[in-house]
Design a protein around this motif. Sequence first.
Motif, mmCIF file in Angstrom:
data_model
loop_
_atom_site.group_PDB
_atom_site.id
_atom_site.type_symbol
_atom_site.label_atom_id
_atom_site.label_comp_id
_atom_site.label_asym_id
_atom_site.label_seq_id
_atom_site.Cartn_x
_atom_site.Cartn_y
_atom_site.Cartn_z
ATOM 1 N N VAL A 124 0.975 -1.089 0.096
ATOM 2 C CA VAL A 124 0.151 0.173 0.067
ATOM 3 C C VAL A 124 0.655 1.299 0.114
ATOM 4 O O VAL A 124 1.731 1.468 0.958
ATOM 5 N N ARG A 125 0.685 2.121 -1.122
ATOM 6 C CA ARG A 125 1.985 3.329 -1.162
ATOM 7 C C ARG A 125 1.088 4.584 -0.611
ATOM 8 O O ARG A 125 1.791 5.386 -0.527
ATOM 9 N N SER A 126 -0.047 4.910 -0.699
ATOM 10 C CA SER A 126 -1.014 5.833 -0.201
ATOM 11 C C SER A 126 -2.269 5.632 0.315
ATOM 12 O O SER A 126 -2.813 4.512 -0.004
ATOM 13 N N SER A 127 -2.794 6.707 0.832
ATOM 14 C CA SER A 127 -4.415 6.736 1.142
ATOM 15 C C SER A 127 -5.251 6.464 0.023
ATOM 16 O O SER A 127 -6.440 6.291 0.204
ATOM 17 N N LYS A 128 -5.024 6.677 -1.268
ATOM 18 C CA LYS A 128 -5.562 6.538 -2.372
ATOM 19 C C LYS A 128 -5.894 5.287 -2.690
ATOM 20 O O LYS A 128 -6.587 4.756 -3.275
ATOM 21 N N ALA A 165 -9.078 13.499 12.967
ATOM 22 C CA ALA A 165 -8.031 12.947 12.251
ATOM 23 C C ALA A 165 -7.858 13.292 10.858
ATOM 24 O O ALA A 165 -9.140 13.303 10.310
ATOM 25 N N TYR A 166 -6.767 14.029 10.308
ATOM 26 C CA TYR A 166 -6.715 14.423 8.910
ATOM 27 C C TYR A 166 -5.818 13.424 8.172
ATOM 28 O O TYR A 166 -4.935 12.803 8.784
ATOM 29 N N ASP A 167 -6.154 13.260 6.637
ATOM 30 C CA ASP A 167 -5.396 12.150 6.063
ATOM 31 C C ASP A 167 -4.024 12.860 5.514
ATOM 32 O O ASP A 167 -3.998 14.055 5.022
ATOM 33 N N ASN A 168 -2.916 12.360 6.142
ATOM 34 C CA ASN A 168 -1.666 12.817 6.007
ATOM 35 C C ASN A 168 -0.887 12.002 4.931
ATOM 36 O O ASN A 168 0.425 11.856 4.965
ATOM 37 N N GLU A 169 -1.713 11.007 4.342
ATOM 38 C CA GLU A 169 -1.082 9.951 3.408
ATOM 39 C C GLU A 169 -1.509 9.861 2.129
ATOM 40 O O GLU A 169 -1.243 8.870 1.460
ATOM 41 N N VAL A 229 2.133 6.796 2.347
ATOM 42 C CA VAL A 229 2.073 6.411 3.581
ATOM 43 C C VAL A 229 3.228 7.037 4.579
ATOM 44 O O VAL A 229 4.468 7.025 3.678
ATOM 45 N N SER A 230 3.043 7.011 5.641
ATOM 46 C CA SER A 230 4.037 7.648 6.575
ATOM 47 C C SER A 230 4.750 6.629 7.456
ATOM 48 O O SER A 230 5.567 6.618 8.059
ATOM 49 N N TYR A 231 4.178 5.396 7.224
ATOM 50 C CA TYR A 231 4.634 4.008 7.642
ATOM 51 C C TYR A 231 4.328 3.037 6.741
ATOM 52 O O TYR A 231 3.330 2.904 6.173
#
Length: 451
Positions: A117-121, A371-375, A379-381
Amino acid sequence: MGACLGVCSLLSCVSCLCGSAPCLLCGCCPSAKNSTVSRLIFTFFLFLGTLVSIIMIIPGVEKELHKLPGFCEGSGSVLGVQTHVNCGSFLGHKAVYRMGFAMAAFFFLFAAIMVCVRSSKDPRAAVQNGFWFIKFLVLVGITVGAFYIPDGAFTSVWFYFGVVGSFLFILIQLVLLIDFAHSWSQRWLRNAGESNAKGWYAALCIVTFIFYATSIAAIVLLYVYYTKPEGCTEGKVLISINLILCLIVSAVSILPKIQDAQPHSGLLQASLITLYTVYVTWSALANVPTQTCNPTLLVRNSTGSATATQPLTTWWDAPSIVGLIIFILCTLFISVRSSDHPQVNKLMLTEESTAGAGSEAAAVESGLHRAYDNEQDGVSYDYTFFHLCLLLAALYIMMTLTNWYRPDESLQVLTSPWTAVWVKICSSWAGLLLYLWTLVAPLVLPDRDFS
């Protein structure tokens, strides 16, 4: 009207539990990153499973576990032991192993789902950051199913899974500890340099002295209680080896060449690593199966035949309590913090992204506590690696709560095998070597950036 409003409120809560992390922040909580909230909730699931395991090994509760259908009575045996043996002495051990298996299976499932998984998309990111009530039901379902696993060879096989997982988690603990020690020292030295205050240097000296004094006192106690003038050779050798290794890394940390390459290196880090090494040594010696060399062995295990006249095994002891505290701190550390050092972030796959800066500003301006989407851009982890860390943590706490005990060959008593001793000692050596490498690496590889 009031009933309708109550139903609407209940439905909104249900939709929140099945939705994403933003709903789960209460009004008194500040706005937070979606990635941080999700990690904390998964960590809460791990702590919840740990709490259930602790409850199950409380003697009063452990005695009542035989009332569960098929768990003791009705199956004819427990861990392969016939009914003339007091199965109550095995129930806590068996329950913790089932609970550990359930938590490990739960986190392994999500580790497999979240690969790449690379991003919140990515649609799978919504599963990672939401549907919390459904996840809770999945965990409960796996737990219930785990308690119906036939005895057979399950305990013996799962013991080795626990040993390997615990060893790996101890290494993760050591990486986090070394990173924390370096960050701590750098921050205090930076404060001392910026404020020109000698108080920071005094605090460094005092904390370092306390760590070394505690370590020396603990080593003396290990020699007193876990060795004898005649015999107990293994204990003497293991304590002496770790003492010598701790002296070596302490001396290396203040060598002029090391100081030139790493000005922030010093005795504070070495004292903290020494203290942790002494703890691991103590924990290993507490698993020595020889009664004369291990005064705590009888406290945690009945060495005679497990008959109905004997008391239940007592699991609580000082090494287990300290291990539980370290487990809690390390899992929280994994969940909420990224390292100040890029090398550690790359190793732990926790590189914080700046993709959520706009979302953070919008959340602050709106005044909403969410909570806001920061990814969105990355992704941050690493989701998979995070779940694998929690899986290893579940195995580690399973072994800690059972004191690394297992049924002996006759399946009559729970004994402490030498395997536990050597796994812990080897992990302490690996930690010392890892810390030593962080000291000498800039000299061995001068072309690489170790900042």
